[in-house]
Design an enzyme around this catalytic site. Structure first.
Site, PDB file in Angstrom:
ATOM      1  N   ASN A   1      74.866  28.514   0.910  1.00  0.00           N
ATOM      2  CA  ASN A   1      76.211  27.975   1.104  1.00  0.00           C
ATOM      3  C   ASN A   1      76.233  27.222   2.427  1.00  0.00           C
ATOM      4  O   ASN A   1      76.250  27.829   3.499  1.00  0.00           O
ATOM      5  CB  ASN A   1      77.235  29.115   1.114  1.00  0.00           C
ATOM      6  CG  ASN A   1      78.651  28.622   1.361  1.00  0.00           C
ATOM      7  OD1 ASN A   1      78.927  27.422   1.291  1.00  0.00           O
ATOM      8  ND2 ASN A   1      79.551  29.548   1.646  1.00  0.00           N
ATOM      9  N   TRP A   2      76.247  25.904   2.349  1.00  0.00           N
ATOM     10  CA  TRP A   2      76.217  25.089   3.569  1.00  0.00           C
ATOM     11  C   TRP A   2      77.577  25.021   4.259  1.00  0.00           C
ATOM     12  O   TRP A   2      77.674  24.513   5.373  1.00  0.00           O
ATOM     13  CB  TRP A   2      75.730  23.680   3.229  1.00  0.00           C
ATOM     14  CG  TRP A   2      74.249  23.597   3.032  1.00  0.00           C
ATOM     15  CD1 TRP A   2      73.373  24.642   2.878  1.00  0.00           C
ATOM     16  CD2 TRP A   2      73.453  22.411   2.962  1.00  0.00           C
ATOM     17  NE1 TRP A   2      72.094  24.189   2.711  1.00  0.00           N
ATOM     18  CE2 TRP A   2      72.116  22.802   2.761  1.00  0.00           C
ATOM     19  CE3 TRP A   2      73.744  21.053   3.035  1.00  0.00           C
ATOM     20  CZ2 TRP A   2      71.071  21.891   2.657  1.00  0.00           C
ATOM     21  CZ3 TRP A   2      72.705  20.135   2.915  1.00  0.00           C
ATOM     22  CH2 TRP A   2      71.390  20.550   2.736  1.00  0.00           C
ATOM     23  N   LYS A   3      78.619  25.489   3.589  1.00  0.00           N
ATOM     24  CA  LYS A   3      79.970  25.474   4.162  1.00  0.00           C
ATOM     25  C   LYS A   3      80.327  24.054   4.635  1.00  0.00           C
ATOM     26  O   LYS A   3      79.948  23.080   3.991  1.00  0.00           O
ATOM     27  CB  LYS A   3      80.083  26.517   5.268  1.00  0.00           C
ATOM     28  CG  LYS A   3      79.674  27.917   4.792  1.00  0.00           C
ATOM     29  CD  LYS A   3      80.012  29.006   5.773  1.00  0.00           C
ATOM     30  CE  LYS A   3      79.570  30.345   5.227  1.00  0.00           C
ATOM     31  NZ  LYS A   3      80.002  31.480   6.081  1.00  0.00           N
TER      32      LYS A   3
ATOM     33  N   HIS B   1      85.554  32.745  -1.926  1.00  0.00           N
ATOM     34  CA  HIS B   1      84.890  33.104  -0.671  1.00  0.00           C
ATOM     35  C   HIS B   1      85.941  33.592   0.319  1.00  0.00           C
ATOM     36  O   HIS B   1      87.078  33.115   0.333  1.00  0.00           O
ATOM     37  CB  HIS B   1      84.146  31.894  -0.108  1.00  0.00           C
ATOM     38  CG  HIS B   1      83.220  32.233   1.013  1.00  0.00           C
ATOM     39  ND1 HIS B   1      83.661  32.453   2.301  1.00  0.00           N
ATOM     40  CD2 HIS B   1      81.869  32.411   1.040  1.00  0.00           C
ATOM     41  CE1 HIS B   1      82.629  32.741   3.075  1.00  0.00           C
ATOM     42  NE2 HIS B   1      81.535  32.726   2.332  1.00  0.00           N
TER      43      HIS B   1
ATOM     44  N   GLU C   1      80.257  40.014  -0.142  1.00  0.00           N
ATOM     45  CA  GLU C   1      80.140  39.574   1.240  1.00  0.00           C
ATOM     46  C   GLU C   1      81.156  40.319   2.099  1.00  0.00           C
ATOM     47  O   GLU C   1      82.333  39.944   2.136  1.00  0.00           O
ATOM     48  CB  GLU C   1      80.407  38.068   1.349  1.00  0.00           C
ATOM     49  CG  GLU C   1      79.339  37.195   0.745  1.00  0.00           C
ATOM     50  CD  GLU C   1      79.435  35.770   1.259  1.00  0.00           C
ATOM     51  OE1 GLU C   1      78.461  35.279   1.838  1.00  0.00           O
ATOM     52  OE2 GLU C   1      80.502  35.161   1.100  1.00  0.00           O
TER      53      GLU C   1
ATOM     54  N   GLY D   1      78.566  35.442   9.290  1.00  0.00           N
ATOM     55  CA  GLY D   1      78.404  34.609  10.474  1.00  0.00           C
ATOM     56  C   GLY D   1      78.446  35.353  11.795  1.00  0.00           C
ATOM     57  O   GLY D   1      78.462  34.732  12.856  1.00  0.00           O
TER      58      GLY D   1
ATOM     59  N   SER E   1      75.264  37.353   6.884  1.00  0.00           N
ATOM     60  CA  SER E   1      74.211  37.355   7.910  1.00  0.00           C
ATOM     61  C   SER E   1      72.839  37.688   7.336  1.00  0.00           C
ATOM     62  O   SER E   1      72.042  38.398   7.958  1.00  0.00           O
ATOM     63  CB  SER E   1      74.567  38.323   9.043  1.00  0.00           C
ATOM     64  OG  SER E   1      75.728  37.886   9.735  1.00  0.00           O
TER      65      SER E   1
ATOM     66  N   GLY F   1      74.302  31.943   4.148  1.00  0.00           N
ATOM     67  CA  GLY F   1      75.093  30.958   4.868  1.00  0.00           C
ATOM     68  C   GLY F   1      74.251  30.141   5.820  1.00  0.00           C
ATOM     69  O   GLY F   1      73.507  29.246   5.425  1.00  0.00           O
ATOM     70  N   GLY F   2      74.329  30.454   7.113  1.00  0.00           N
ATOM     71  CA  GLY F   2      73.661  29.661   8.142  1.00  0.00           C
ATOM     72  C   GLY F   2      72.177  29.468   7.926  1.00  0.00           C
ATOM     73  O   GLY F   2      71.629  28.396   8.219  1.00  0.00           O
TER      74      GLY F   2
END
Length: 254
Positions: free
Chosen positions: A12-14, A99, A169, A175, A214, A235-236
């Protein structure tokens, strides 16, 4: 992992990524074109502005492409929104719905997410439906109650393993660098599986349950090895091909 269920790692690049980020997408596709790609499925959910170009980048590759949200209507006076049909036309195969950042920032309810999920199915998209508790809800020992309510309210009756994926999540882990204990993850996923089987019968036993929050190369093996964890929503760490592929590599040894 759940025996008989093929793992999925979704990125997920957000609200990250512009044209130059397609270099990372190409590297992810290249890394999964080897025997590694035969061990799992992968999907990258990019910003809407990148969907068409990402679809061109992934043409002929095994990596799926996802959107990060969709409206429940096919068209109309909904400024700034995007319909599932638009995502599909742009090349998407999947879409993230519910989300926690959407639930919080845009006050999305379970009822709304349920409507979006049905709309995604109608457009031929696989819905990745997210659930998870906040820090205060966990502290109050309400985590499973919250997860149960979100599953019950966000999922339509037509759920199958082909049209729906569930992502757990915990909001407080997204994050932050914090992750729940293996025991907490196991308990949450076992509870979700139980609830899904109770409602959907055998179909619930075959749904993919992802863990997100995370996830990174250093903890992937520990998290992805938990029973009923059938992959990850990353995510990141999905913004860099090396990190995303390192998480995927975990499945060589599981």
């Amino acid at each position: 992992m759940t025996p008989g269920i093929r793992p999925l790692v979704a990125g997920n690049w957000k609200m990250n990524g512009k044209g130059e980020s397609l270099t990372e997408l190409r590297a992810i596709a290249a890394g999964l074109s080897s025997d590694l790609g035969r061990k799992l499925d992968a999907v990258i959910c990019v910003p809407a502005t990148l969907l068409s170009r990402a679809a061109e980048t992934l043409e002929g590759e095994t990596v799926g492409l996802g959107g990060q949200d969709a409206h429940f209507k096919t068209s109309g006076a909904h400024t700034g929104d995007i319909s599932p049909e638009m995502l599909k036309e742009a090349g998407a195969t999947h879409v993230i719905l519910g989300h926690s950042e959407r639930r919080t920032d845009h006050h999305e309810s379970n009822k709304l997410i349920c409507a979006k999920t049905e709309a995604a199915w109608a457009a031929g998209l696989v819905a990745i439906v997210c659930v998870g508790e906040t820090a205060s809800e966990r502290k109050a020992e309400r985590a499973l109650d919250v997860i149960g309510d979100q599953l019950s309210g966000s999922l339509p009756d037509g759920v199958t393993a082909e049209n729906t994926i569930i992502a757990y999540e915990p909001v407080w882990a997204i994050g932050t660098g914090l992750t729940p204990t293996v025991q907490d993850v196991r308990a949450a996923h076992a509870f979700m599986r139980e609830q899904l089987i109770e409602r959907f019968g055998a179909k619930g036993a075959h749904l993919r349950l992802l863990y997100g929050g995370s996830v990174k190369p250093s903890n992937a093996a520990e998290l992805l090895g938990v029973a009923d964890v059938d992959g990850a929503l990353v995510g990141g760490a999905s913004l860099k091909a090396a990190d995303f592929l390192a998480i995927c590599e975990t499945y060589r040894n599981l």
